[in-house]
Design an enzyme around this catalytic site. Structure first.
Site, PDB file in Angstrom:
ATOM      1  N   ASP A 110      -1.322  -0.121  19.644  1.00  0.00           N
ATOM      2  CA  ASP A 110      -0.228  -0.992  19.206  1.00  0.00           C
ATOM      3  C   ASP A 110      -0.645  -1.532  17.855  1.00  0.00           C
ATOM      4  O   ASP A 110      -1.775  -1.994  17.681  1.00  0.00           O
ATOM      5  CB  ASP A 110       0.056  -2.120  20.181  1.00  0.00           C
ATOM      6  CG  ASP A 110       1.426  -2.727  19.891  1.00  0.00           C
ATOM      7  OD1 ASP A 110       2.435  -2.030  20.109  1.00  0.00           O
ATOM      8  OD2 ASP A 110       1.492  -3.876  19.415  1.00  0.00           O
TER       9      ASP A 110
ATOM     10  N   HIS B 102      -7.021   0.642   9.519  1.00  0.00           N
ATOM     11  CA  HIS B 102      -7.097  -0.196  10.721  1.00  0.00           C
ATOM     12  C   HIS B 102      -7.316   0.663  11.970  1.00  0.00           C
ATOM     13  O   HIS B 102      -8.154   0.350  12.812  1.00  0.00           O
ATOM     14  CB  HIS B 102      -5.806  -1.009  10.834  1.00  0.00           C
ATOM     15  CG  HIS B 102      -4.559  -0.192  10.671  1.00  0.00           C
ATOM     16  ND1 HIS B 102      -4.373   0.664   9.609  1.00  0.00           N
ATOM     17  CD2 HIS B 102      -3.441  -0.043  11.438  1.00  0.00           C
ATOM     18  CE1 HIS B 102      -3.218   1.281   9.726  1.00  0.00           C
ATOM     19  NE2 HIS B 102      -2.639   0.866  10.828  1.00  0.00           N
TER      20      HIS B 102
END
Ligand code: ITT
Length: 217
Positions: free
Chosen positions: A73, A192
């Site tokens: 997510d 990320h």
């Protein structure tokens, strides 16, 4: 700590993420199928943060498939917008998944905010859930500046409007290797998602069969 091997479900319906997650898993000899391949439903993402939503997706896929499931997510958090769109990054693109519209909205909301800041960061939470209920999650971040107008056609989502610190090109102008490749020397990856993956790999993937272990490190 439990090690991951054999078959795994990548619990995403996002083609860009799926491609990156498959590439990240490639060196580990894991057979990855996607939730799309298995026809699994998309659960509602009702969590309050990235980790909670990643766990919701991984739990649903592990239960439905009987296989360990890896979910991501992620999103982009803009300082001038108090962290928005954050966990709602996908929703800003609407049903049509129009990320150029989402980036235009971002530019206009940042201008309206009156803040001079163009700082933003991407977050990726990765959750791995086994069918017996064991769970593991990690989070990776990369900080940088928003870039308008968006530049580049590589990657997906908000990549064309984000320039990571230390670089002068957006993620949309970088190769896959540059954005989410894992440096062979053990240095920190750039994106990320790759940073979160490095933490996951350190804990769950560097068994005897991993290329890093075999190289004697
Ligand atoms: P799944 O839930 O099926 O994985 P999704 O697209 O709905 O797919 P998220 O709820 O995690 O996934 O939303 C994350 C959104 O944030 C995603 O749609 C992208 O637009 C954006 N995003 C995340 N990582 C990104 C990256 O590496 N580059 C560009 N945009 C990214």
């Amino acid at each position: 700590m439990r090690r991951l091997h054999g078959k795994l479900v990548i619990a995403t319906h996002n083609a860009g993420k799926l491609r990156e997650m498959r590439e990240l898993l490639t060196p580990y000899g894991i057979e990855a199928v996607s939730s799309g391949d298995l026809g699994l439903d998309e659960p509602e993402e009702t969590g309050a943060d990235f980790v909670a939503n990643a766990l919701i997706k991984a739990r649903a896929a592990a239960m439905a498939s009987g296989l360990p499931a890896l979910a991501d997510d992620s999103g982009v958090c803009v300082d001038a917008l108090d962290g928005a769109p954050g966990i709602y990054s996908a929703r800003w693109a609407g049903e049509a998944k129009d990320f150029y519209a989402a980036m235009a909205r971002m530019e206009s909301e940042v201008e309206k905010s009156g803040s001079p800041s163009r700082r933003a960061h991407f977050v990726s939470a990765l959750a791995l859930v086994w069918p017996d209920g064991e769970e593991f999650s990690v989070e990776g971040k990369v900080f940088g500046d928003l870039t308008f107008p968006p530049r580049g056609t590589a990657g997906f989502g908000y990549d064309p409007c984000f320039t990571p610190d230390g670089h002068d090109r957006t993620f949309g102008e970088m190769s896959a290797e540059e954005k989410h490749g894992i440096p062979a020397d053990g240095a920190q990856a750039l994106s990320h998602r790759a940073r979160a993956f490095q933490l996951l790999a350190k804990n769950l993937l560097e068994g005897d069969s991993s290329p890093v272990a075999n190289s004697g490190r």
